[in-house]
Scaffold this motif. Structure first.
Motif, mmCIF file in Angstrom:
data_model
loop_
_atom_site.group_PDB
_atom_site.id
_atom_site.type_symbol
_atom_site.label_atom_id
_atom_site.label_comp_id
_atom_site.label_asym_id
_atom_site.label_seq_id
_atom_site.Cartn_x
_atom_site.Cartn_y
_atom_site.Cartn_z
ATOM 1 N N ILE A 139 4.021 17.167 -9.772
ATOM 2 C CA ILE A 139 4.514 16.233 -8.868
ATOM 3 C C ILE A 139 3.490 16.355 -7.626
ATOM 4 O O ILE A 139 3.371 17.539 -7.397
ATOM 5 C CB ILE A 139 6.024 16.535 -8.531
ATOM 6 N N ILE A 140 3.060 15.106 -7.447
ATOM 7 C CA ILE A 140 2.472 15.217 -6.201
ATOM 8 C C ILE A 140 3.231 14.387 -5.004
ATOM 9 O O ILE A 140 3.411 13.353 -5.200
ATOM 10 C CB ILE A 140 1.022 14.238 -6.092
ATOM 11 N N HIS A 141 3.725 15.069 -4.051
ATOM 12 C CA HIS A 141 4.742 14.474 -3.049
ATOM 13 C C HIS A 141 4.295 14.255 -1.999
ATOM 14 O O HIS A 141 3.898 15.301 -1.012
ATOM 15 C CB HIS A 141 6.191 15.510 -3.080
ATOM 16 N N ALA A 142 3.932 12.967 -1.439
ATOM 17 C CA ALA A 142 3.252 12.495 -0.141
ATOM 18 C C ALA A 142 4.142 12.405 0.786
ATOM 19 O O ALA A 142 5.223 11.550 0.536
ATOM 20 C CB ALA A 142 2.433 11.465 -0.540
ATOM 21 N N GLN A 143 4.203 12.759 1.877
ATOM 22 C CA GLN A 143 5.022 12.488 3.022
ATOM 23 C C GLN A 143 4.644 11.377 3.919
ATOM 24 O O GLN A 143 3.687 11.658 4.537
ATOM 25 C CB GLN A 143 5.149 13.743 4.040
ATOM 26 N N LEU A 144 5.055 10.246 3.439
ATOM 27 C CA LEU A 144 4.738 9.069 4.203
ATOM 28 C C LEU A 144 3.662 8.205 3.402
ATOM 29 O O LEU A 144 2.863 8.786 2.833
ATOM 30 C CB LEU A 144 3.894 9.222 5.898
ATOM 31 N N GLY A 145 3.867 6.983 3.697
ATOM 32 C CA GLY A 145 3.216 5.986 2.821
ATOM 33 C C GLY A 145 1.589 6.010 2.832
ATOM 34 O O GLY A 145 0.925 5.833 1.841
ATOM 35 N N PRO A 146 1.051 6.056 4.166
ATOM 36 C CA PRO A 146 -0.461 6.034 4.019
ATOM 37 C C PRO A 146 -1.057 7.430 3.043
ATOM 38 O O PRO A 146 -2.144 7.153 2.542
ATOM 39 C CB PRO A 146 -0.946 6.359 5.603
ATOM 40 N N LEU A 147 -0.445 8.735 3.366
ATOM 41 C CA LEU A 147 -0.714 9.545 2.464
ATOM 42 C C LEU A 147 -0.549 9.151 1.075
ATOM 43 O O LEU A 147 -1.487 9.632 0.121
ATOM 44 C CB LEU A 147 0.021 10.722 2.869
ATOM 45 N N GLY A 148 0.577 8.508 0.752
ATOM 46 C CA GLY A 148 0.855 8.273 -0.526
ATOM 47 C C GLY A 148 -0.585 7.469 -1.125
ATOM 48 O O GLY A 148 -0.876 7.226 -2.421
ATOM 49 N N ASN A 149 -1.020 6.370 -0.259
ATOM 50 C CA ASN A 149 -2.055 5.588 -0.782
ATOM 51 C C ASN A 149 -3.312 6.398 -1.084
ATOM 52 O O ASN A 149 -4.122 6.232 -1.969
ATOM 53 C CB ASN A 149 -2.348 4.651 0.304
ATOM 54 N N ASP A 150 -3.579 7.493 -0.023
ATOM 55 C CA ASP A 150 -4.562 8.268 -0.205
ATOM 56 C C ASP A 150 -4.745 9.258 -1.642
ATOM 57 O O ASP A 150 -5.616 9.366 -2.238
ATOM 58 C CB ASP A 150 -4.600 9.430 0.904
#
Length: 161
Positions: free
Chosen positions: A131-142
């Protein structure tokens, strides 16, 4: 998913540690308490004098990887990108070619930030996560860009608040 399976989790945050973000500490330490292998990737490190007690208790700095090693002014960043780009081209040529291809079709920006992220993540000791858990949308895009380029592997979860 097997109830007893231990997961490899990458938690991606903008800045670490921020003492007021106890919810992030709770998520990380909760996963560790359940026996999961957790790594933290931060775009920046906040060197506060006052730290959350969990940082030392769980040795979270030993799990931390960051982009902060690429300098502060634009010339240092450019030097890092040139040096890192050459290194990345030698170590992972397919990533660079995929990045150029994604840029041509408009899905991957050719920017200092993109190169720094790719180069920093390429230096992670582990790149295959459950699992890669990105905190916030822009980090999810990255992180999605890094997954599409083949730099990281894993199922992406993006948390919005």
């Amino acid at each position: 998913m097997d109830e007893g399976k231990k997961l490899k989790v990458l938690v991606v945050v903008r800045t670490f540690p921020i003492i007021t973000h106890s919810f992030i500490f709770n998520q990380i330490t909760g996963l560790i308490d359940l026996g999961h292998d957790v790594s933290i990737f931060a775009m920046h490190v906040d060197e506060q004098k006052t730290e959350h007690s969990e940082i030392e208790k769980y040795k979270l700095r030993n799990r931390l990887y960051t982009l902060d090693n690429w300098g502060f002014n634009k010339w240092e960043k450019l030097g890092y990108v040139v040096k890192g780009g050459i290194s990345l081209l030698i170590r992972k040529p397919m990533v660079v070619f995929r990045m150029m291809k994604q840029h041509i079709v408009g899905r991957c920006p050719l920017s200092l930030r993109s190169f720094c992220q790719i180069n920093s993540v390429a230096d992670l000791p582990e790149k295959d996560f459950d699992i890669i858990h990105a905190q916030l949308g822009p980090l999810g895009n990255d992180m999605m860009m890094l997954i599409e380029l083949g730099v990281l592997k894993g199922k992406l979860i993006t948390q919005f608040r």
